[in-house]
Scaffold this active site. Sequence first.
Site, PDB file in Angstrom:
ATOM      1  N   THR A  56       0.609  -1.252  -0.069  1.00 58.33           N
ATOM      2  CA  THR A  56      -0.172  -0.137   0.063  1.00 58.33           C
ATOM      3  C   THR A  56       0.867   1.286  -0.079  1.00 58.33           C
ATOM      4  O   THR A  56       2.044   1.251   0.675  1.00 58.33           O
ATOM      5  CB  THR A  56      -0.758   0.018   1.204  1.00 58.33           C
ATOM      6  OG1 THR A  56      -1.788  -0.965   1.365  1.00 58.33           O
ATOM      7  CG2 THR A  56      -1.704   1.359   1.360  1.00 58.33           C
ATOM      8  N   ASP A  73       6.168  -3.836  -1.588  1.00 58.03           N
ATOM      9  CA  ASP A  73       5.415  -2.880  -0.749  1.00 58.03           C
ATOM     10  C   ASP A  73       6.663  -1.784  -0.387  1.00 58.03           C
ATOM     11  O   ASP A  73       8.015  -2.104  -0.474  1.00 58.03           O
ATOM     12  CB  ASP A  73       5.057  -3.493   0.569  1.00 58.03           C
ATOM     13  CG  ASP A  73       4.112  -2.549   1.339  1.00 58.03           C
ATOM     14  OD1 ASP A  73       3.787  -1.560   0.875  1.00 58.03           O
ATOM     15  OD2 ASP A  73       3.459  -2.768   2.555  1.00 58.03           O
ATOM     16  N   GLY A  74       6.106  -0.743  -0.062  1.00 53.31           N
ATOM     17  CA  GLY A  74       7.182   0.539   0.279  1.00 53.31           C
ATOM     18  C   GLY A  74       7.551   0.572   1.553  1.00 53.31           C
ATOM     19  O   GLY A  74       7.069  -0.606   2.220  1.00 53.31           O
ATOM     20  N   ALA A  75       8.137   1.698   2.161  1.00 52.03           N
ATOM     21  CA  ALA A  75       8.424   1.711   3.427  1.00 52.03           C
ATOM     22  C   ALA A  75       8.479   3.308   3.705  1.00 52.03           C
ATOM     23  O   ALA A  75       8.430   4.021   2.957  1.00 52.03           O
ATOM     24  CB  ALA A  75       9.629   0.996   3.747  1.00 52.03           C
ATOM     25  N   LYS A  98       6.879   1.150   8.819  1.00 52.16           N
ATOM     26  CA  LYS A  98       5.843   1.104   7.805  1.00 52.16           C
ATOM     27  C   LYS A  98       4.535   1.485   8.732  1.00 52.16           C
ATOM     28  O   LYS A  98       4.331   1.608   9.851  1.00 52.16           O
ATOM     29  CB  LYS A  98       5.731  -0.400   7.484  1.00 52.16           C
ATOM     30  CG  LYS A  98       6.751  -0.637   6.449  1.00 52.16           C
ATOM     31  CD  LYS A  98       6.519  -1.942   5.723  1.00 52.16           C
ATOM     32  CE  LYS A  98       5.199  -2.144   5.093  1.00 52.16           C
ATOM     33  NZ  LYS A  98       4.985  -1.097   4.099  1.00 52.16           N
ATOM     34  N   GLY A  99       3.509   2.019   7.843  1.00 50.72           N
ATOM     35  CA  GLY A  99       2.197   2.258   8.575  1.00 50.72           C
ATOM     36  C   GLY A  99       2.005   3.734   8.233  1.00 50.72           C
ATOM     37  O   GLY A  99       1.049   4.225   8.585  1.00 50.72           O
ATOM     38  N   GLU A 154      -0.300  -5.212   5.981  1.00 53.90           N
ATOM     39  CA  GLU A 154       0.686  -5.476   5.369  1.00 53.90           C
ATOM     40  C   GLU A 154       1.633  -6.337   6.320  1.00 53.90           C
ATOM     41  O   GLU A 154       2.517  -7.427   5.584  1.00 53.90           O
ATOM     42  CB  GLU A 154       1.587  -3.937   5.524  1.00 53.90           C
ATOM     43  CG  GLU A 154       0.935  -2.890   4.572  1.00 53.90           C
ATOM     44  CD  GLU A 154       1.524  -1.751   4.563  1.00 53.90           C
ATOM     45  OE1 GLU A 154       2.229  -1.392   5.616  1.00 53.90           O
ATOM     46  OE2 GLU A 154       1.256  -0.732   3.660  1.00 53.90           O
ATOM     47  N   LYS A 185      14.128   7.217   2.170  1.00 49.03           N
ATOM     48  CA  LYS A 185      13.529   6.085   3.243  1.00 49.03           C
ATOM     49  C   LYS A 185      14.881   5.773   3.616  1.00 49.03           C
ATOM     50  O   LYS A 185      14.733   5.086   4.748  1.00 49.03           O
ATOM     51  CB  LYS A 185      12.744   5.218   2.475  1.00 49.03           C
ATOM     52  CG  LYS A 185      11.740   5.901   1.735  1.00 49.03           C
ATOM     53  CD  LYS A 185      10.699   6.795   2.589  1.00 49.03           C
ATOM     54  CE  LYS A 185       9.350   7.249   1.726  1.00 49.03           C
ATOM     55  NZ  LYS A 185       8.584   6.293   0.937  1.00 49.03           N
TER      56      LYS A 185
HETATM   57  C1  5RP Z   1       1.629   1.995   4.095  1.00 53.67           C
HETATM   58  C2  5RP Z   1       2.966   1.885   4.233  1.00 53.67           C
HETATM   59  C3  5RP Z   1       3.666   2.401   3.024  1.00 53.67           C
HETATM   60  O1  5RP Z   1       4.504   1.430   2.360  1.00 53.67           O
HETATM   61  C4  5RP Z   1       4.698   3.759   3.310  1.00 53.67           C
HETATM   62  O2  5RP Z   1       3.806   4.672   4.118  1.00 53.67           O
HETATM   63  C5  5RP Z   1       5.285   4.336   2.238  1.00 53.67           C
HETATM   64  O3  5RP Z   1       4.349   4.999   1.586  1.00 53.67           O
HETATM   65  P1  5RP Z   1       4.896   5.699   0.157  1.00 53.67           P
HETATM   66  O4  5RP Z   1       5.096   4.779  -0.832  1.00 53.67           O
HETATM   67  O5  5RP Z   1       3.599   6.647  -0.004  1.00 53.67           O
HETATM   68  O6  5RP Z   1       5.791   6.751   0.623  1.00 53.67           O
HETATM   69  O7  5RP Z   1       3.421   1.520   5.212  1.00 53.67           O
HETATM   70  O8  5RP Z   1       0.840   1.738   5.469  1.00 53.67           O
END
Ligand code: 5RP
Length: 221
Positions: free
Chosen positions: A30, A83-85, A96-97, A105, A123
């Site tokens: 997400t 997924d991102g972080a 994350k979050g 996640e 990041k």
């Molecule tokens: C969502 C997350 C996302 O991976 C984290 O917030 C990074 O978001 P973005 O890709 O918008 O920088 O943990 O709960």
Amino acid sequence: MALTQNELKRAVAEAATAYVKEGEILGVGTGSTVDFFIDAIAPMRDKIPACVSSSERSTKKLEGLGFKVLDMNEVEEIGVYVDGADEIDGSFAMIKGGGGALTREKIVASVSKRFVCIADASKKVEVLGRFPLPVEVIPMAARAVRRRLEALGATVTLRDFVTDNGCHILDAAGLQIKDPEALEAEINSWPGVVTVGLFAARGADVLLLGTEEGVKTFEKP
Ligand code: 5RP
């Protein structure tokens, strides 16, 4: 001219398509970086039998592009989870979050063989904690958990947000997280905590980092 953060996010998202295996169920995280990833896999739709998603947001986007999205309970194991972080350290532990999807996640990551983290260079940190640590809580426990986080030295804010699980999020700022695995275990043990947004016990396996010099790939040390 320097690349924008969104250009770096798009670059890592596109690089992550190389990790998608034909015929295998794909775990999808997400966030804005993942949104770029979902756009990037759209042309691969016929090769991906189904996805498992970590949020209503990603599910909606995936389904809108014609992907089949399965419930976690229909799936035994996932090959790759992308997924991102919000932050990632040298041991590949993450915060994350930021987007509020931390619990789902963590659940999807827990059944995935490989966690591919996609992140722009901002990041990557030495010590986790510059980004406020999200903690999802059962609403009635918010005050008690806030007090415990404050006792650790954090400045805590209740996010104006209800998670996909009907819970609340406390954002704990000002922590210097030198032992992410120990802190993850401790906060997870507090009554009323659903999930802490520390992903250390199950961190990333691969990091695709978007930098000015291009996408750099790192394997878990
Ligand atoms: C969502 C997350 C996302 O991976 C984290 O917030 C990074 O978001 P973005 O890709 O918008 O920088 O943990 O709960």
